[in-house]
Design an enzyme around this catalytic site. Structure first.
Site, PDB file in Angstrom:
ATOM      1  N   TYR A  14       0.833  -1.204   0.000  1.00  0.00           N
ATOM      2  CA  TYR A  14       0.000   0.000   0.000  1.00  0.00           C
ATOM      3  C   TYR A  14       0.871   1.260   0.000  1.00  0.00           C
ATOM      4  O   TYR A  14       0.638   2.190  -0.773  1.00  0.00           O
ATOM      5  CB  TYR A  14      -0.912  -0.045   1.224  1.00  0.00           C
ATOM      6  CG  TYR A  14      -1.886   1.084   1.357  1.00  0.00           C
ATOM      7  CD1 TYR A  14      -3.069   1.103   0.612  1.00  0.00           C
ATOM      8  CD2 TYR A  14      -1.673   2.113   2.263  1.00  0.00           C
ATOM      9  CE1 TYR A  14      -3.992   2.126   0.762  1.00  0.00           C
ATOM     10  CE2 TYR A  14      -2.587   3.134   2.425  1.00  0.00           C
ATOM     11  CZ  TYR A  14      -3.740   3.142   1.666  1.00  0.00           C
ATOM     12  OH  TYR A  14      -4.659   4.163   1.818  1.00  0.00           O
ATOM     13  N   LYS A  64       0.984   4.148  -2.882  1.00  0.00           N
ATOM     14  CA  LYS A  64       0.583   5.525  -2.588  1.00  0.00           C
ATOM     15  C   LYS A  64       1.707   6.523  -2.852  1.00  0.00           C
ATOM     16  O   LYS A  64       1.446   7.623  -3.333  1.00  0.00           O
ATOM     17  CB  LYS A  64       0.081   5.634  -1.147  1.00  0.00           C
ATOM     18  CG  LYS A  64      -1.251   4.914  -0.925  1.00  0.00           C
ATOM     19  CD  LYS A  64      -2.332   5.398  -1.880  1.00  0.00           C
ATOM     20  CE  LYS A  64      -3.693   4.840  -1.526  1.00  0.00           C
ATOM     21  NZ  LYS A  64      -4.751   5.295  -2.452  1.00  0.00           N
TER      22      LYS A  64
END
Length: 183
Positions: free
Chosen positions: A164, A168
């Site tokens: 993640y 991002k």
């Protein structure tokens, strides 16, 4: 409500719930016609539901205009088709909010490579695919706005979220480059 989106068409990915749903509802309240894109899966990206259709029904019940779209941001051809449908129905696309996302949290030591790849594919590659599908329309209109849903995890990390966080932070680089090229 000083900011209005009358005569604008917005696409919101991952709009079947959570933050994406709120983006879609607020854009519609402010006059935008909204494409509510969502597979309807759970947080891990598995399963399916009519979540997008339920958000469309909410928008229409409030007097707004919306269409549901169940295409996957991980499939470029499906993003192209989504944009084409919006243009066919409403004449353009003016706003894209890249919000679709999944979580497959585990420590890096225990994370399967497929879980790393899938999270990056949805968040980062999916955002690139949706943006690319809109890009020429934005250029032809000499107008387009793209919002990326990022996270402090990309800058500071978060235990169990290597996939993640990588996705991002990748969005930050993509956004900065698109800003320079789009200008």
């Amino acid at each position: 409500m000083s900011i209005r989106f009358d005569d604008k068409v917005a696409i919101v990915t991952g709009a079947g719930g959570g933050l994406g749903r709120e983006y879609a509802l607020e854009l519609a309240r402010r006059g935008a016609k909204v494409v509510v894109n969502d597979l309807g899966g759970d947080r891990t990206g598995t399963g399916a539901s009519d979540a997008a259709l339920k958000v469309v029904e909410e928008i229409e019940a409030a007097g707004g205009a919306a269409m549901a779209n169940g295409h996957s941001v991980t499939e470029y051809d499906q993003m192209v088709e989504m944009v084409a449908r919006a243009k066919e129905k409403w004449g353009g696309v003016h706003v894209l909010i890249n919000n679709a996302g999944v979580l497959r949290d585990k420590t890096f030591a225990k994370m399967e490579p497929a879980d790393f790849e899938f999270v990056v594919k949805v968040h980062l590659i999916g955002s690139a695919y949706a943006t690319k599908a809109c890009w020429e329309t934005f250029r032809e209109q000499n107008y387009g706005r793209v919002l990326m849903t990022a996270s402090s995890t990309g800058l500071f990390g978060n235990f169990g979220q290597a996939n993640y966080g990588a996705a991002k932070l990748g969005l930050a680089g993509l956004t900065k480059t698109l800003y320079l090229e789009g200008a």
